[in-house]
Design an enzyme around this catalytic site. Structure first.
Site: not given
Ligand code: MRU
Length: 344
Positions: A194, A235, A46-48, A245
């Site tokens: 997270q 995101d 996960r994470g963009a 985000n």
């Molecule tokens: O649902 P997730 O854990 O994928 O959400 C992640 C986030 O919101 C992060 O802050 C975002 O993707 C930036 S990661 C460098």
């Protein structure tokens, strides 16, 4: 040793299984793009930026899985895989970016053999570039913080949300590496946690001073002078500076404004969506069980109605700066963001 979230090795994709953290650090190996799609959907990865690169690797697997002998057939197989991978999560634009980049490479090659070789090479290069880009973001952002600052972060925008080093946590790493002794406050980030599961794990793993707070203590810590600045990832960032985000980011930004604390966003240019408007962005709605329990423990009555959006939108007026690999954009964002792309 720094964590590597996603990697290509021996024609397979290796990922840290983030659903197992912080209890155990386990790796999974995939050879089928459908497994990668499942991993994105279920938050194994996960994470963009991390899902952008995973999508690219997913297409590389699809190219190897396909038994197409002609280019047209291989492109069709790749388009099928692209659709499957794209529909896993709708909000982070990096996923679409990673998939589109690989599709354009595939279309530019002549033979099935060349397509397979180029896709794998480009996807591996994108993963390498991700780390370098994060280091540039870190360098640009480190100038914004001072010695002995305490920086709040929300969710996980660290090595675990990218291939390595991180965006928001990359800035924190680079600030520390520049000799400034800083501390971090990490929000728990309910419902998926997270912050407590991943950010606290990652910073502790790297020896960075971190204190965990419940999301409900954001106001308390700011009002009591415990926070000098905030930094989060993103995101999707629109050309107007609207930032999508993790759910709760908007609350943190509003509270920072109330207390005159600068609120920064750190993200690569691949997180910008220069086409869409706020109302076009789909906010992922996740399952009720994330809210009605913590882990396996039920914390709400059966049959309760739940609203569980995974992301929210922070308007530009709450943002002090958007830190990218090309520099820091500040208000008026429409102009400064355009300049970042012209510098590209
Ligand atoms: O649902 P997730 O854990 O994928 O959400 C992640 C986030 O919101 C992060 O802050 C975002 O993707 C930036 S990661 C460098």
């Amino acid at each position: 040793m720094a964590l590597k979230t996603v990697e290509w090795k021996n024609n397979s994709v290796i990922m840290i299984d983030q659903t197992k953290l912080p209890s155990s650090l386990e790796y999974v190996t995939y050879t089928d793009y459908n497994q990668v799609a499942d991993a994105i959907r279920t938050l194994v990865v996960r994470g963009a930026p991390a899902i952008g690169i995973s999508g690219a690797f997913g297409l590389a697997l699809a190219a190897l899985q396909s038994d197409a002998k002609e280019k047209d057939q291989l492109i069709q197989d790749l388009e099928t895989a692209q659709k499957t991978l794209l529909k896993t999560r709708p909000t982070a634009v990096n996923l679409a970016w990673g998939l589109e980049k690989i599709m354009s490479v595939a279309k530019s090659e002549k033979t099935v053999g060349q397509i397979r070789v180029s896709i794998v090479e480009v996807a591996k290069q994108m993963a390498e570039d991700d780390i370098q880009i994060n280091m540039s973001i870190g360098k640009n952002g480190s100038k914004l913080f001072s010695k002995n600052d305490t920086i709040m972060t929300h969710c996980n925008a660290g090595a675990l949300a990218t291939v390595g080093y991180g965006t928001a946590l990359g800035v924190i790493r680079a600030t520390k590496e520049s000799g400034k002794n800083i501390k971090v406050i990490a929000t728990e980030t309910r419902p998926v946690q997270q912050g407590s599961r991943l950010t606290a794990f990652e910073l502790k793993h790297d020896g960075i001073d971190v204190s965990l707070i419940p999301d409900t203590a954001v106001g308390y810590t700011m009002a009591n002078g415990l926070v000098n600045g905030v930094i989060v990832g993103a995101d999707r960032i629109l050309r107007t500076g609207h930032v999508f985000n993790k759910i709760g980011t908007y609350q943190v930004a509003t509270m920072a404004k109330q207390h005159n604390i600068p609120f920064y966003v750190a993200a690569p240019l691949s997180t910008f969506d220069m086409k869409n408007n706020p109302e076009d962005v789909i906010i992922e709605q996740r399952k009720a069980s994330e809210v009605t329990g913590i882990g396996d423990k039920k914390t709400a009555p059966d049959g309760i109605n739940v609203i569980n959006p995974a992301f929210d939108m922070t308007p530009p007026e709450l943002i002090a700066g958007i830190i990218t690999e090309k520099g820091v954009a500040k208000a008026p964002f429409e102009e400064s963001i355009k300049k970042l792309f012209q510098a590209n």
